[in-house]
Design a protein around this motif. Structure first.
Motif, PDB file in Angstrom:
ATOM      1  N   GLY A  13      41.298  54.836  32.321  1.00  0.00           N
ATOM      2  CA  GLY A  13      42.201  55.061  33.463  1.00  0.00           C
ATOM      3  C   GLY A  13      41.225  54.390  34.763  1.00  0.00           C
ATOM      4  N   GLN A  14      39.975  54.482  34.753  1.00  0.00           N
ATOM      5  CA  GLN A  14      39.097  53.833  35.698  1.00  0.00           C
ATOM      6  C   GLN A  14      39.108  52.102  35.640  1.00  0.00           C
ATOM      7  OE1 GLN A  14      35.329  55.528  35.633  1.00  0.00           O
ATOM      8  NE2 GLN A  14      35.908  56.890  37.481  1.00  0.00           N
ATOM      9  N   SER A  15      39.221  51.760  34.415  1.00  0.00           N
ATOM     10  CA  SER A  15      39.226  50.331  34.171  1.00  0.00           C
ATOM     11  C   SER A  15      40.587  49.779  34.615  1.00  0.00           C
ATOM     12  CB  SER A  15      38.919  50.083  32.616  1.00  0.00           C
ATOM     13  OG  SER A  15      37.636  50.372  32.322  1.00  0.00           O
ATOM     14  N   ILE A  16      41.869  50.602  34.336  1.00  0.00           N
ATOM     15  CA  ILE A  16      43.114  49.895  34.669  1.00  0.00           C
ATOM     16  C   ILE A  16      43.259  49.965  36.239  1.00  0.00           C
ATOM     17  CG2 ILE A  16      45.537  50.658  34.812  1.00  0.00           C
ATOM     18  CD1 ILE A  16      45.078  52.129  32.089  1.00  0.00           C
ATOM     19  N   LEU A  17      42.614  51.186  37.033  1.00  0.00           N
ATOM     20  CA  LEU A  17      42.536  50.945  38.381  1.00  0.00           C
ATOM     21  C   LEU A  17      41.775  49.894  39.198  1.00  0.00           C
ATOM     22  CD1 LEU A  17      42.887  54.959  38.841  1.00  0.00           C
ATOM     23  CD2 LEU A  17      44.795  53.328  39.106  1.00  0.00           C
ATOM     24  N   PHE A  18      40.634  49.998  38.532  1.00  0.00           N
ATOM     25  CA  PHE A  18      39.534  49.110  39.209  1.00  0.00           C
ATOM     26  C   PHE A  18      39.204  47.685  38.478  1.00  0.00           C
ATOM     27  CE2 PHE A  18      38.634  53.652  40.250  1.00  0.00           C
ATOM     28  CZ  PHE A  18      38.981  53.606  41.464  1.00  0.00           C
ATOM     29  N   GLY A  19      39.864  47.421  37.461  1.00  0.00           N
ATOM     30  CA  GLY A  19      39.578  46.319  36.531  1.00  0.00           C
ATOM     31  C   GLY A  19      38.090  45.993  36.324  1.00  0.00           C
ATOM     32  N   PRO A  20      37.746  44.920  35.933  1.00  0.00           N
ATOM     33  CA  PRO A  20      36.200  44.649  35.456  1.00  0.00           C
ATOM     34  C   PRO A  20      35.009  45.065  36.639  1.00  0.00           C
ATOM     35  CG  PRO A  20      37.492  42.822  34.993  1.00  0.00           C
ATOM     36  CD  PRO A  20      38.422  43.666  35.906  1.00  0.00           C
ATOM     37  N   PHE A  22      34.985  47.875  37.750  1.00  0.00           N
ATOM     38  CA  PHE A  22      34.597  49.137  37.234  1.00  0.00           C
ATOM     39  C   PHE A  22      33.207  49.155  36.765  1.00  0.00           C
ATOM     40  CE2 PHE A  22      34.593  51.963  33.534  1.00  0.00           C
ATOM     41  CZ  PHE A  22      34.208  53.249  34.098  1.00  0.00           C
ATOM     42  N   LEU A  23      32.781  47.955  36.039  1.00  0.00           N
ATOM     43  CA  LEU A  23      31.540  47.697  35.356  1.00  0.00           C
ATOM     44  C   LEU A  23      30.463  47.071  36.278  1.00  0.00           C
ATOM     45  CD1 LEU A  23      32.965  46.539  32.079  1.00  0.00           C
ATOM     46  CD2 LEU A  23      32.434  48.748  32.331  1.00  0.00           C
ATOM     47  N   GLY A  24      30.837  46.944  37.627  1.00  0.00           N
ATOM     48  CA  GLY A  24      29.926  46.303  38.300  1.00  0.00           C
ATOM     49  C   GLY A  24      30.090  45.010  38.385  1.00  0.00           C
ATOM     50  N   HIS A  25      30.799  44.332  37.755  1.00  0.00           N
ATOM     51  CA  HIS A  25      30.941  42.837  37.817  1.00  0.00           C
ATOM     52  C   HIS A  25      31.583  42.365  39.026  1.00  0.00           C
ATOM     53  CE1 HIS A  25      29.388  42.340  33.992  1.00  0.00           C
ATOM     54  NE2 HIS A  25      30.097  43.337  33.588  1.00  0.00           N
ATOM     55  N   ALA A  26      31.321  41.005  39.468  1.00  0.00           N
ATOM     56  CA  ALA A  26      31.958  40.391  40.786  1.00  0.00           C
ATOM     57  C   ALA A  26      33.558  40.703  40.649  1.00  0.00           C
ATOM     58  CB  ALA A  26      31.645  39.194  40.806  1.00  0.00           C
ATOM     59  N   ARG A  27      33.960  40.836  41.736  1.00  0.00           N
ATOM     60  CA  ARG A  27      35.644  40.827  41.774  1.00  0.00           C
ATOM     61  C   ARG A  27      36.279  39.568  41.762  1.00  0.00           C
ATOM     62  NH1 ARG A  27      37.822  46.087  43.014  1.00  0.00           N
ATOM     63  NH2 ARG A  27      36.004  47.487  43.405  1.00  0.00           N
ATOM     64  N   GLU A  28      35.706  38.456  41.923  1.00  0.00           N
ATOM     65  CA  GLU A  28      35.935  37.111  41.782  1.00  0.00           C
ATOM     66  C   GLU A  28      36.125  36.536  40.230  1.00  0.00           C
ATOM     67  OE1 GLU A  28      34.418  34.270  44.732  1.00  0.00           O
ATOM     68  OE2 GLU A  28      34.397  36.087  46.376  1.00  0.00           O
ATOM     69  N   ILE A  29      36.736  37.114  39.592  1.00  0.00           N
ATOM     70  CA  ILE A  29      36.903  36.855  38.337  1.00  0.00           C
ATOM     71  C   ILE A  29      38.256  36.190  37.965  1.00  0.00           C
ATOM     72  CG2 ILE A  29      35.359  38.581  37.232  1.00  0.00           C
ATOM     73  CD1 ILE A  29      37.908  40.057  36.069  1.00  0.00           C
ATOM     74  N   THR A  31      42.048  35.310  37.141  1.00  0.00           N
ATOM     75  CA  THR A  31      43.137  36.561  37.134  1.00  0.00           C
ATOM     76  C   THR A  31      43.656  36.883  35.616  1.00  0.00           C
ATOM     77  OG1 THR A  31      43.842  35.437  39.086  1.00  0.00           O
ATOM     78  CG2 THR A  31      45.408  36.626  37.944  1.00  0.00           C
ATOM     79  N   ASP A  32      43.400  35.692  34.743  1.00  0.00           N
ATOM     80  CA  ASP A  32      44.078  35.857  33.338  1.00  0.00           C
ATOM     81  C   ASP A  32      43.089  36.921  32.763  1.00  0.00           C
ATOM     82  OD1 ASP A  32      46.223  34.300  33.531  1.00  0.00           O
ATOM     83  OD2 ASP A  32      45.246  32.650  32.810  1.00  0.00           O
ATOM     84  N   LEU A  33      41.749  36.874  32.959  1.00  0.00           N
ATOM     85  CA  LEU A  33      40.632  37.828  32.414  1.00  0.00           C
ATOM     86  C   LEU A  33      40.628  39.089  33.100  1.00  0.00           C
ATOM     87  CD1 LEU A  33      38.322  38.147  30.510  1.00  0.00           C
ATOM     88  CD2 LEU A  33      36.859  37.527  32.459  1.00  0.00           C
ATOM     89  N   ASP A  34      41.082  39.339  34.282  1.00  0.00           N
ATOM     90  CA  ASP A  34      41.227  40.624  34.830  1.00  0.00           C
ATOM     91  C   ASP A  34      42.602  41.174  34.271  1.00  0.00           C
ATOM     92  OD1 ASP A  34      41.014  42.328  37.506  1.00  0.00           O
ATOM     93  OD2 ASP A  34      43.054  42.097  37.121  1.00  0.00           O
ATOM     94  N   SER A  35      43.931  40.398  34.005  1.00  0.00           N
ATOM     95  CA  SER A  35      44.835  41.014  33.445  1.00  0.00           C
ATOM     96  C   SER A  35      44.408  41.379  32.143  1.00  0.00           C
ATOM     97  CB  SER A  35      45.798  39.801  33.582  1.00  0.00           C
ATOM     98  OG  SER A  35      47.124  40.135  32.787  1.00  0.00           O
ATOM     99  N   HIS A  36      43.815  40.644  31.281  1.00  0.00           N
ATOM    100  CA  HIS A  36      43.648  40.889  29.903  1.00  0.00           C
ATOM    101  C   HIS A  36      42.478  42.114  29.689  1.00  0.00           C
ATOM    102  CE1 HIS A  36      43.393  40.323  25.572  1.00  0.00           C
ATOM    103  NE2 HIS A  36      42.096  40.280  25.542  1.00  0.00           N
TER     104      HIS A  36
END
Length: 123
Positions: A13-20, A22-29, A31-36
């Motif tokens: 649930g947290q990974s769906i809401l916050f994407g990567p 959530f794991l403390g990684h930079a938000r600038e990843i 788009t395809d990786l975020d989607s996957h």
């Protein structure tokens, strides 16, 4: 078993809401990786829901429980490929690996034994 279901429900649930993020990684990843990442997280969340549906009457839900367990173990084996190819992940992912290749197989054995004892008692 119900407590173990919380891992994929909360983490998924947290990974769906916050994407990567959530794991403390930079938000600038990419788009395809975020989607996957969020897609896989949705599957992980759904597996948690499916496991939760096994809790009531678990003695009679062996086939569903084994299928879900096999999916989790397959994910753990894929995680081992990453470990070998890329290196040891963070503590959270090592915890996931322990759940996938340790706890889930033990729960599968427990459920099978419980179902046998239940059947023997019912006959």
């Amino acid at each position: 078993m119900a407590i173990a279901c919380l891992v994929p429900l909360i983490t998924g649930g947290q990974s769906i809401l916050f994407g990567p993020g959530f794991l403390g990684h930079a938000r600038e990843i990419p788009t395809d990786l975020d989607s996957h990442f969020r897609y896989i997280s949705g599957i992980f969340f759904a597996v948690g829901v499916a496991f939760a549906t096994c809790v009531p009457g678990i003695e009679a839900k062996g086939p569903r429980f084994r299928l879900l367990g096999a999916l989790v173990v397959a994910g753990g084996l894929a995680r081992v490929v990453s470990l070998v190819a890329v290196g040891v992940p963070s503590k959270g992912h090592v915890f996931g690996l322990a759940m996938e290749l340790g706890v889930v197989p033990l729960l599968l054995l427990w459920q099978a034994g419980f179902a046998k004892r239940w059947d023997a008692r019912s006959s």
